[in-house]
Scaffold this motif. Structure first.
Motif, PDB file in Angstrom:
ATOM      1  N   HIS A  70       0.810  -1.217   0.000  1.00 42.64           N
ATOM      2  CA  HIS A  70       0.000   0.000   0.000  1.00 42.64           C
ATOM      3  C   HIS A  70       0.848   1.275   0.000  1.00 42.64           C
ATOM      4  O   HIS A  70       0.374   2.334  -0.388  1.00 42.64           O
ATOM      5  CB  HIS A  70      -0.953  -0.017   1.194  1.00 42.64           C
ATOM      6  N   ARG A  71       2.098   1.174   0.440  1.00 45.91           N
ATOM      7  CA  ARG A  71       2.985   2.339   0.405  1.00 45.91           C
ATOM      8  C   ARG A  71       4.272   1.990  -0.336  1.00 45.91           C
ATOM      9  O   ARG A  71       5.386   2.246   0.139  1.00 45.91           O
ATOM     10  CB  ARG A  71       3.273   2.841   1.823  1.00 45.91           C
ATOM     11  N   THR A  73       7.385   2.055  -2.726  1.00 44.26           N
ATOM     12  CA  THR A  73       8.275   3.088  -3.262  1.00 44.26           C
ATOM     13  C   THR A  73       8.207   3.104  -4.790  1.00 44.26           C
ATOM     14  O   THR A  73       8.219   4.157  -5.424  1.00 44.26           O
ATOM     15  CB  THR A  73       9.729   2.822  -2.825  1.00 44.26           C
ATOM     16  N   ALA A  88      -1.245   4.835  -5.744  1.00 38.79           N
ATOM     17  CA  ALA A  88      -1.508   5.812  -4.688  1.00 38.79           C
ATOM     18  C   ALA A  88      -0.223   6.389  -4.113  1.00 38.79           C
ATOM     19  O   ALA A  88      -0.195   7.541  -3.664  1.00 38.79           O
ATOM     20  CB  ALA A  88      -2.334   5.164  -3.581  1.00 38.79           C
ATOM     21  N   HIS A  89       0.852   5.601  -4.127  1.00 37.09           N
ATOM     22  CA  HIS A  89       2.128   6.044  -3.578  1.00 37.09           C
ATOM     23  C   HIS A  89       3.262   5.628  -4.511  1.00 37.09           C
ATOM     24  O   HIS A  89       3.196   4.599  -5.183  1.00 37.09           O
ATOM     25  CB  HIS A  89       2.374   5.450  -2.185  1.00 37.09           C
ATOM     26  N   GLY A  90       4.317   6.442  -4.548  1.00 35.22           N
ATOM     27  CA  GLY A  90       5.550   6.056  -5.206  1.00 35.22           C
ATOM     28  C   GLY A  90       5.553   6.222  -6.713  1.00 35.22           C
ATOM     29  O   GLY A  90       4.619   6.755  -7.324  1.00 35.22           O
TER      30      GLY A  90
END
Length: 356
Positions: A70-71, A73, A88-90
């Motif tokens: 979910h997070r 990189t 959503a991230h990275g």
């Protein structure tokens, strides 16, 4: 020196244990990357697995966590059709081969909006992307390659193929029976050049990924005994048994119109086989006149600015191999088998040393 204690979180999305080249490329890249202690990798399969690999090379990949990071990189996607959705991230990386020269307009626009890097397997594809308006700094060449522990001249031949050959000199093609891969040109060149009473055969190893219109025609030819022998084979072969396919043949032939890399050419070379290939496009990254027999080609621009319903930035294009020249090259290899063997030995040494 600055030391980074935090791992880089990577989400890799695509197919893995399936019988096509996208899955194979994902497996091979991840098998190496999972050995890097700086990376924390999770996979997100796009297709259900079709097999479980044997041996220890892919044990880490088999045990890789298959839930979203979910997070993350970095998110790496290699699947068909491509997904340009921004995570959503990275950062977002797409591995995105395209064989028809000018890329789709929608791809160009979406790459500009959501994609941080595009990875392509050959310098030829990088040039095609640049010519389509993709910024050069976004494109990285990440070549495909071969595992020399698997693809080498010491592998035993596939017994089923070897039995079907019945002692003939065997030309082999491995890939989808499609116009893009030049299968029609190959079959026509072979039948124009060789006759039913010659000790020669053409083995077409088809892929189940592509349509079967051309394959159906080849199957009809394979059933005939009044023409030069054709063997049609479409059963799935496990990746660790692929080398046996090349070992069973005497010469590999791949007169493609368009390829992103041409991995079967490299695999056959690594097995020490002489290869006949189109003298242009992607395979020039790992072939030259010393290591391959080239077929003369011309560049053909398509009349419409679209491919399979995808509007393209410019007119798409591909190579047109010269069928008569292919005939003469196949005849030369058949008549000069010792010379061809020596070229195959040299090609194998180079590919196993420089294109792993």
């Amino acid at each position: 020196m600055i030391e980074h204690s935090e791992k880089i979180h990577v989400q890799w999305e695509g197919s893995f244990f399936v019988h096509h080249s996208l899955g194979m490329v994902n497996r091979e890249l991840l098998a190496e990357l999972l050995n890097n202690p700086a990376l924390n990798i999770r996979t997100l399969p796009y297709e259900a697995d079709q097999f479980t690999p044997s041996g220890s090379r892919f044990q880490k990949l088999l045990s890789c966590i298959r839930t979203p990071h979910h997070r993350a990189t970095i998110t790496v996607r290699h699947r068909w059709p491509p997904d340009f959705t921004k995570p959503a991230h990275g950062k977002l990386v797409l591995i995105l081969p395209w064989e028809y020269g000018s890329v789709p307009v929608a791809w160009r626009d979406k790459i500009g909006e959501t994609v941080d890097e595009v990875w392509v397997p050959s310098r030829y594809l990088k040039l095609c992307y640049i010519q389509s308006g993709i910024p050069e700094e976004k494109i990285q060449v990440i070549p495909n390659g071969v595992d020399p522990a698997l693809f080498n001249p010491m592998q035993p031949p596939n017994p089923e193929i070897r039995k079907a050959i019945e002692g003939r000199f065997c030309f082999l093609f491995n890939g989808g029976a499609t116009l893009r891969k030049g299968t029609d040109i190959l079959v026509n060149a072979y039948l124009n050049e060789f006759k039913a009473d010659e000790r020669v055969c053409l083995c077409i190893k088809d892929s189940n990924v592509y349509g079967k219109d051309l394959a159906a025609q080849i199957q009809k030819l394979a059933a005939r005994n009044d023409i030069a022998r054709i063997i049609y084979y479409s059963c799935n072969i496990q990746h660790n048994e692929l080398a046996g396919l090349y070992a069973a043949c005497d010469c590999y032939v791949h007169p493609y119109r368009a390829e992103g890399y041409g991995l079967p050419i490299a695999e056959a070379m690594a097995c020490g086989k002489p290869v006949i290939a189109s003298g242009g496009g992607a395979c020039l990254d790992f072939t030259d006149p010393e290591t391959a027999f080239f077929v003369k080609c011309s560049m053909q621009k398509m009349s419409d600015k679209q491919v399979s319903g995808f509007p393209t930035v410019h007119h798409p294009f591909w190579l047109t191999p010269d069928m008569q020249h292919l005939q003469s090259v196949m005849r030369y290899v058949y008549d000069h088998q010792e010379r061809a063997i020596q070229k195959g030995i040299l090609a194998g040494e180079r590919i196993r040393a420089e294109h792993t």
